[in-house]
Design an enzyme around this catalytic site. Structure first.
Site, PDB file in Angstrom:
ATOM      1  N   CYS A  98       8.051  -0.661  -2.219  1.00  0.00           N
ATOM      2  CA  CYS A  98       8.431   0.663  -2.712  1.00  0.00           C
ATOM      3  C   CYS A  98       9.488   1.292  -1.799  1.00  0.00           C
ATOM      4  O   CYS A  98      10.640   0.892  -1.823  1.00  0.00           O
ATOM      5  CB  CYS A  98       7.192   1.541  -2.877  1.00  0.00           C
ATOM      6  SG  CYS A  98       7.480   2.987  -3.945  1.00  0.00           S
ATOM      7  N   HIS A 185       3.438  -1.663  -6.020  1.00  0.00           N
ATOM      8  CA  HIS A 185       2.491  -1.580  -4.911  1.00  0.00           C
ATOM      9  C   HIS A 185       1.382  -2.629  -5.046  1.00  0.00           C
ATOM     10  O   HIS A 185       0.375  -2.378  -5.716  1.00  0.00           O
ATOM     11  CB  HIS A 185       1.840  -0.195  -4.869  1.00  0.00           C
ATOM     12  CG  HIS A 185       2.715   0.881  -4.340  1.00  0.00           C
ATOM     13  ND1 HIS A 185       2.796   1.187  -2.996  1.00  0.00           N
ATOM     14  CD2 HIS A 185       3.555   1.740  -4.974  1.00  0.00           C
ATOM     15  CE1 HIS A 185       3.643   2.200  -2.828  1.00  0.00           C
ATOM     16  NE2 HIS A 185       4.117   2.549  -4.007  1.00  0.00           N
ATOM     17  N   GLU A 187      -0.760  -3.362  -2.893  1.00  0.00           N
ATOM     18  CA  GLU A 187      -1.944  -2.901  -2.156  1.00  0.00           C
ATOM     19  C   GLU A 187      -2.757  -1.861  -2.928  1.00  0.00           C
ATOM     20  O   GLU A 187      -3.915  -1.586  -2.585  1.00  0.00           O
ATOM     21  CB  GLU A 187      -1.520  -2.330  -0.792  1.00  0.00           C
ATOM     22  CG  GLU A 187      -0.994  -0.907  -0.796  1.00  0.00           C
ATOM     23  CD  GLU A 187       0.440  -0.735  -1.252  1.00  0.00           C
ATOM     24  OE1 GLU A 187       1.007   0.342  -1.010  1.00  0.00           O
ATOM     25  OE2 GLU A 187       1.012  -1.677  -1.867  1.00  0.00           O
TER      26      GLU A 187
END
Length: 242
Positions: A98, A185, A187
């Protein structure tokens, strides 16, 4: 020997989410623990001025997401850019997610800015444009959780596009065996994305919010991206080709 990864945190979580999710560094550690290549991590919050000591060496440096603009003029962003350019010129491997994806593109000759398309939130699908040898398991289409209003608008001259969509034409790229970045993302988990959507509902607008919430019914492949990242780091390292 496990891979040694330095996570450069570029943000802190919203106060109401810290108890459950702790930090972006911790979210990445939990993500990478679920992929098959052994790795160890140290986390430094560069927004707070923390960097690894000069005598520490890592197989790769990962730049996280941030609410800050990659094209911002904050002093800590300028310090980070100087640090990353030094790492790049030394031949170190760099990973970006990002904000990190955008910052590395800017730093290495590309462009990034506020997206005309507006906010991207929820689960988003991308088509794979190229598939290097380390990109295993193989996917024809990639789904990731996203939360961004900025995008890379021009690749660095020596970069290879990896994933793309109509909404986000430059969703992932690599530069040789040294840089690998994703706009999405890996994560994030669904509950965290839902909490961000709730917190940002008024800011992102009702239409984007509603579409984002609806999209969370779909699965995402952050775990696959995590494996790609570690295979990319291991690629070309003796005995670490996984």
């Amino acid at each position: 020997m496990p891979l040694q990864i330095c996570i450069l945190e570029t943000d802190v979580l919203r106060p109401e989410l810290i108890d459950q999710y702790q930090s972006y560094g911790r979210m990445f550690e939990q993500l990478f623990a679920r992929q098959p290549i052994a790795a160890e991590f140290k986390v430094y919050n560069v927004m707070e001025g923390r960097y690894p000591p000069d005598n520490e060496h890592y197989d790769a440096y990962l730049v996280t997401g941030s609410k800050a603009d990659s094209f911002g003029t904050d002093a800590w962003i300028q310090t980070l850019k100087t640090y990353l350019l030094e790492r790049y010129n030394r031949g170190d491997k760099l990973l970006g997610v990002c904000f990190g994806h955008q910052l590395l593109a800017l730093l290495l000759g590309g462009k990034a800015g506020r997206a005309e398309q507006g906010w991207g939130v929820g689960v988003h699908r991308y088509q794979m444009a190229n598939k290097p040898s380390w990109m295993s398991p193989d996917l024809q289409e990639l789904s990731m959780l996203i939360s961004h209003q900025d995008q890379v608008t021009q690749l660095p001259g020596n970069a290879t596009l990896l994933a793309s969509s109509e909404f986000c034409p430059i969703a992932s790229y690599c530069i040789g065996d040294q840089v690998l970045c994703f706009q999405g993302h890996p994560e994030f988990v669904h509950d965290y994305s839902r909490a961000l959507l709730e917190a940002r509902q008024q800011h992102i607008g009702e239409t984007a919010y509603s579409k984002g919430v609806e999209s969370l019914q779909q699965d995402h492949q952050g775990h696959t991206v995590a494996e790609w990242m570690m295979r990319f780091v291991a690629h070309g390292r003796s005995g670490l080709n996984g």
